[in-house]
Motif scaffolding. Structure first.
Motif, PDB file in Angstrom:
ATOM      1  N   GLY A   1       0.433   5.910  39.775  1.00 21.00           N
ATOM      2  CA  GLY A   1      -0.688   5.743  40.693  1.00 21.00           C
ATOM      3  C   GLY A   1      -1.647   4.625  40.327  1.00 21.00           C
ATOM      4  N   ASP A   2      -1.469   4.024  39.136  1.00 19.71           N
ATOM      5  CA  ASP A   2      -2.346   2.928  38.705  1.00 19.71           C
ATOM      6  C   ASP A   2      -2.070   1.648  39.489  1.00 19.71           C
ATOM      7  OD1 ASP A   2      -3.450   4.558  36.774  1.00 19.71           O
ATOM      8  OD2 ASP A   2      -2.550   3.519  35.070  1.00 19.71           O
ATOM      9  N   THR A   3      -3.017   0.728  39.403  1.00 20.38           N
ATOM     10  CA  THR A   3      -2.857  -0.602  39.981  1.00 20.38           C
ATOM     11  C   THR A   3      -2.200  -1.515  38.952  1.00 20.38           C
ATOM     12  OG1 THR A   3      -4.785  -0.300  41.395  1.00 20.38           O
ATOM     13  CG2 THR A   3      -4.102  -2.571  40.961  1.00 20.38           C
ATOM     14  N   LEU A   4      -1.207  -2.290  39.391  1.00 18.18           N
ATOM     15  CA  LEU A   4      -0.554  -3.251  38.497  1.00 18.18           C
ATOM     16  C   LEU A   4      -1.576  -4.260  37.995  1.00 18.18           C
ATOM     17  CD1 LEU A   4       2.716  -3.956  40.510  1.00 18.18           C
ATOM     18  CD2 LEU A   4       2.488  -2.547  38.456  1.00 18.18           C
ATOM     19  N   SER A   5      -1.387  -4.718  36.775  1.00 18.79           N
ATOM     20  CA  SER A   5      -2.271  -5.745  36.218  1.00 18.79           C
ATOM     21  C   SER A   5      -1.785  -7.124  36.648  1.00 18.79           C
ATOM     22  CB  SER A   5      -2.282  -5.651  34.688  1.00 18.79           C
ATOM     23  OG  SER A   5      -1.066  -6.150  34.154  1.00 18.79           O
ATOM     24  N   ALA A   6      -2.582  -8.129  36.378  1.00 20.37           N
ATOM     25  CA  ALA A   6      -2.215  -9.515  36.698  1.00 20.37           C
ATOM     26  C   ALA A   6      -0.905  -9.911  36.018  1.00 20.37           C
ATOM     27  CB  ALA A   6      -3.334 -10.465  36.303  1.00 20.37           C
ATOM     28  N   ALA A   7      -0.583  -9.275  34.901  1.00 19.24           N
ATOM     29  CA  ALA A   7       0.664  -9.590  34.201  1.00 19.24           C
ATOM     30  C   ALA A   7       1.884  -9.285  35.065  1.00 19.24           C
ATOM     31  CB  ALA A   7       0.747  -8.827  32.885  1.00 19.24           C
ATOM     32  N   GLN A   8       1.812  -8.259  35.917  1.00 19.90           N
ATOM     33  CA  GLN A   8       2.949  -7.870  36.752  1.00 19.90           C
ATOM     34  C   GLN A   8       2.912  -8.489  38.149  1.00 19.90           C
ATOM     35  OE1 GLN A   8       1.366  -4.966  34.958  1.00 19.90           O
ATOM     36  NE2 GLN A   8       2.705  -5.818  33.389  1.00 19.90           N
ATOM     37  N   VAL A   9       2.038  -9.450  38.374  1.00 18.74           N
ATOM     38  CA  VAL A   9       1.944 -10.132  39.666  1.00 18.74           C
ATOM     39  C   VAL A   9       2.822 -11.387  39.635  1.00 18.74           C
ATOM     40  CG1 VAL A   9       0.358 -11.339  41.249  1.00 18.74           C
ATOM     41  CG2 VAL A   9      -0.330  -9.188  40.155  1.00 18.74           C
ATOM     42  N   PHE A  10       3.497 -11.650  40.741  1.00 20.16           N
ATOM     43  CA  PHE A  10       4.372 -12.815  40.859  1.00 20.16           C
ATOM     44  C   PHE A  10       3.562 -14.098  40.702  1.00 20.16           C
ATOM     45  CE2 PHE A  10       7.113 -15.737  43.423  1.00 20.16           C
ATOM     46  CZ  PHE A  10       8.266 -15.609  42.679  1.00 20.16           C
ATOM     47  N   ASN A  11       4.216 -15.151  40.262  1.00 22.32           N
ATOM     48  CA  ASN A  11       3.584 -16.463  40.161  1.00 22.32           C
ATOM     49  C   ASN A  11       4.276 -17.390  41.161  1.00 22.32           C
ATOM     50  OD1 ASN A  11       1.899 -18.477  39.342  1.00 22.32           O
ATOM     51  ND2 ASN A  11       3.106 -19.030  37.542  1.00 22.32           N
ATOM     52  N   GLY A  12       3.773 -17.396  42.391  1.00 23.56           N
ATOM     53  CA  GLY A  12       4.353 -18.179  43.475  1.00 23.56           C
ATOM     54  C   GLY A  12       4.040 -17.513  44.801  1.00 23.56           C
ATOM     55  N   PHE A  13       4.424 -18.141  45.904  1.00 20.62           N
ATOM     56  CA  PHE A  13       4.165 -17.609  47.246  1.00 20.62           C
ATOM     57  C   PHE A  13       2.687 -17.284  47.457  1.00 20.62           C
ATOM     58  CE2 PHE A  13       8.731 -15.782  47.210  1.00 20.62           C
ATOM     59  CZ  PHE A  13       9.242 -16.973  47.669  1.00 20.62           C
ATOM     60  N   GLY A  14       1.800 -18.029  46.811  1.00 25.08           N
ATOM     61  CA  GLY A  14       0.371 -17.793  46.939  1.00 25.08           C
ATOM     62  C   GLY A  14      -0.195 -16.796  45.950  1.00 25.08           C
ATOM     63  N   CYS A  15       0.634 -16.233  45.099  1.00 26.79           N
ATOM     64  CA  CYS A  15       0.173 -15.295  44.065  1.00 26.79           C
ATOM     65  C   CYS A  15       0.130 -16.018  42.725  1.00 26.79           C
ATOM     66  CB  CYS A  15       1.111 -14.098  43.981  1.00 26.79           C
ATOM     67  SG  CYS A  15       1.029 -13.039  45.432  1.00 26.79           S
ATOM     68  N   ASN A  16      -0.821 -15.627  41.892  1.00 28.30           N
ATOM     69  CA  ASN A  16      -0.985 -16.257  40.581  1.00 28.30           C
ATOM     70  C   ASN A  16      -1.028 -15.185  39.510  1.00 28.30           C
ATOM     71  OD1 ASN A  16      -1.336 -19.038  41.471  1.00 28.30           O
ATOM     72  ND2 ASN A  16      -3.209 -18.255  42.423  1.00 28.30           N
ATOM     73  N   GLY A  17       0.126 -14.830  38.998  1.00 22.14           N
ATOM     74  CA  GLY A  17       0.195 -13.798  37.972  1.00 22.14           C
ATOM     75  C   GLY A  17       1.130 -14.188  36.852  1.00 22.14           C
ATOM     76  N   GLY A  18       1.304 -13.278  35.922  1.00 21.79           N
ATOM     77  CA  GLY A  18       2.146 -13.519  34.757  1.00 21.79           C
ATOM     78  C   GLY A  18       3.624 -13.308  35.008  1.00 21.79           C
ATOM     79  N   ASN A  19       3.966 -12.619  36.120  1.00 20.76           N
ATOM     80  CA  ASN A  19       5.361 -12.336  36.462  1.00 20.76           C
ATOM     81  C   ASN A  19       6.122 -11.740  35.278  1.00 20.76           C
ATOM     82  OD1 ASN A  19       7.216 -12.305  38.624  1.00 20.76           O
ATOM     83  ND2 ASN A  19       8.352 -13.955  37.661  1.00 20.76           N
ATOM     84  N   THR A  20       5.484 -10.778  34.613  1.00 21.29           N
ATOM     85  CA  THR A  20       6.038 -10.154  33.419  1.00 21.29           C
ATOM     86  C   THR A  20       6.352  -8.690  33.688  1.00 21.29           C
ATOM     87  OG1 THR A  20       4.709 -11.614  32.027  1.00 21.29           O
ATOM     88  CG2 THR A  20       5.573  -9.624  30.990  1.00 21.29           C
ATOM     89  N   SER A  21       7.586  -8.293  33.427  1.00 18.44           N
ATOM     90  CA  SER A  21       7.934  -6.884  33.581  1.00 18.44           C
ATOM     91  C   SER A  21       7.191  -6.058  32.529  1.00 18.44           C
ATOM     92  CB  SER A  21       9.446  -6.686  33.447  1.00 18.44           C
ATOM     93  OG  SER A  21       9.909  -7.129  32.187  1.00 18.44           O
ATOM     94  N   PRO A  22       6.754  -4.849  32.896  1.00 15.43           N
ATOM     95  CA  PRO A  22       6.021  -4.022  31.937  1.00 15.43           C
ATOM     96  C   PRO A  22       6.957  -3.365  30.925  1.00 15.43           C
ATOM     97  CG  PRO A  22       6.330  -2.803  33.953  1.00 15.43           C
ATOM     98  CD  PRO A  22       6.863  -4.195  34.197  1.00 15.43           C
ATOM     99  N   ALA A  23       6.413  -2.954  29.802  1.00 13.72           N
ATOM    100  CA  ALA A  23       7.167  -2.125  28.860  1.00 13.72           C
ATOM    101  C   ALA A  23       7.411  -0.778  29.521  1.00 13.72           C
ATOM    102  CB  ALA A  23       6.379  -1.952  27.569  1.00 13.72           C
ATOM    103  N   LEU A  24       8.585  -0.229  29.316  1.00 13.32           N
ATOM    104  CA  LEU A  24       8.954   1.063  29.878  1.00 13.32           C
ATOM    105  C   LEU A  24       9.583   1.927  28.796  1.00 13.32           C
ATOM    106  CD1 LEU A  24      10.624  -0.270  33.161  1.00 13.32           C
ATOM    107  CD2 LEU A  24       8.361   0.801  32.968  1.00 13.32           C
ATOM    108  N   GLN A  25       9.434   3.249  28.936  1.00 15.82           N
ATOM    109  CA  GLN A  25      10.042   4.182  27.988  1.00 15.82           C
ATOM    110  C   GLN A  25      10.447   5.440  28.739  1.00 15.82           C
ATOM    111  OE1 GLN A  25       6.664   3.966  25.459  1.00 15.82           O
ATOM    112  NE2 GLN A  25       5.614   5.667  26.444  1.00 15.82           N
ATOM    113  N   TRP A  26      11.469   6.119  28.235  1.00 17.44           N
ATOM    114  CA  TRP A  26      11.952   7.313  28.911  1.00 17.44           C
ATOM    115  C   TRP A  26      12.500   8.314  27.910  1.00 17.44           C
ATOM    116  CZ3 TRP A  26      13.935   2.405  29.733  1.00 17.44           C
ATOM    117  CH2 TRP A  26      15.207   2.132  29.232  1.00 17.44           C
ATOM    118  N   SER A  27      12.629   9.549  28.397  1.00 22.15           N
ATOM    119  CA  SER A  27      13.176  10.626  27.570  1.00 22.15           C
ATOM    120  C   SER A  27      13.728  11.721  28.482  1.00 22.15           C
ATOM    121  CB  SER A  27      12.093  11.204  26.654  1.00 22.15           C
ATOM    122  OG  SER A  27      11.072  11.806  27.425  1.00 22.15           O
ATOM    123  N   GLY A  28      14.515  12.609  27.873  1.00 25.57           N
ATOM    124  CA  GLY A  28      15.023  13.780  28.581  1.00 25.57           C
ATOM    125  C   GLY A  28      16.146  13.518  29.554  1.00 25.57           C
ATOM    126  N   ALA A  29      16.977  12.520  29.291  1.00 27.16           N
ATOM    127  CA  ALA A  29      18.084  12.216  30.204  1.00 27.16           C
ATOM    128  C   ALA A  29      19.029  13.410  30.317  1.00 27.16           C
ATOM    129  CB  ALA A  29      18.842  10.989  29.720  1.00 27.16           C
TER     130      ALA A  29
END
Length: 184
Positions: A34-62
């Motif tokens: 439910g959080d808002t993405l940070s500038a790091a996860q915003v595309f850099n192009g098409f009028g957007c100016n962000g870091g275009n960086t995928s966030p760290a992810l983690q999982w458990s309980g497969a």
């Protein structure tokens, strides 16, 4: 009496499967559900100016029987008639339980050995950040991890996002997800 035992067994199985599904989780140390993405996860192009960086992810309980994972990031609110694929990663080994920030770079150097990226709707095999049209209500970005019953998806190198999605769904044992949002 036999009908009651069958019904009781079916209910127990249903609750057991629900409990198992509830234990499979996907999260990010930097983005909550439910959080808002940070500038790091915003595309850099098409009028957007962000870091275009995928966030760290983690999982458990497969789920039991998981032989690999696939990850997708999808915007169902994109004004395309079919949404927008921001990232696809398949053939993540079953023993892996996280991806580092920027694992979605075009060179794929931070992905686990054997994992490969499918095409985003930006036309590249890499993470493509959020860039909804100005003035739209904030879009939803669905991060979904699929536990698969196969070690590798045999998708051709030129497979479309739709074909990869079909292959993921045909092999899914369980899924975990969270949704973030972003608007401009």
């Amino acid at each position: 009496m036999q009908k009651r035992q069958l019904l009781s067994g079916a209910v127990a199985l249903l609750f057991s499967a629900t409990a198992l599904a509830d234990s499979f989780t996907l999260s990010s140390p930097t983005i909550g559900d439910g959080d808002t993405l940070s500038a790091a996860q915003v595309f850099n192009g098409f009028g957007c100016n962000g870091g275009n960086t995928s966030p760290a992810l983690q999982w458990s309980g497969a789920p039991e029987g998981t032989k690999s994972f696939a990850l997708t990031v999808y915007d169902p609110d994109a004004p395309t008639g079919s949404g927008w694929w921001h990232w696809q990663v398949v053939n993540i080994p079953a023993e892996v339980d996280s991806l580092a920030a920027n694992a979605g770079s075009a060179d794929g150097e931070m992905l686990p050995e054997g994992a490969r990226q499918g095409p985003s709707d930006y036309g590249v095999k890499a993470f493509g950040g959020a860039c909804p049209p100005e003035g739209d209500e904030p879009h939803r970005y669905q991060f979904t991890l699929y536990a698969l019953g196969t070690e590798t998806l045999q998708a051709p190198d030129n497979a479309s996002a739709a074909l990869i999605g079909f292959m993921i769904n045909a092999n899914t044992l369980g899924e975990a997800s969270f949704t973030a949002k972003y608007g401009r």
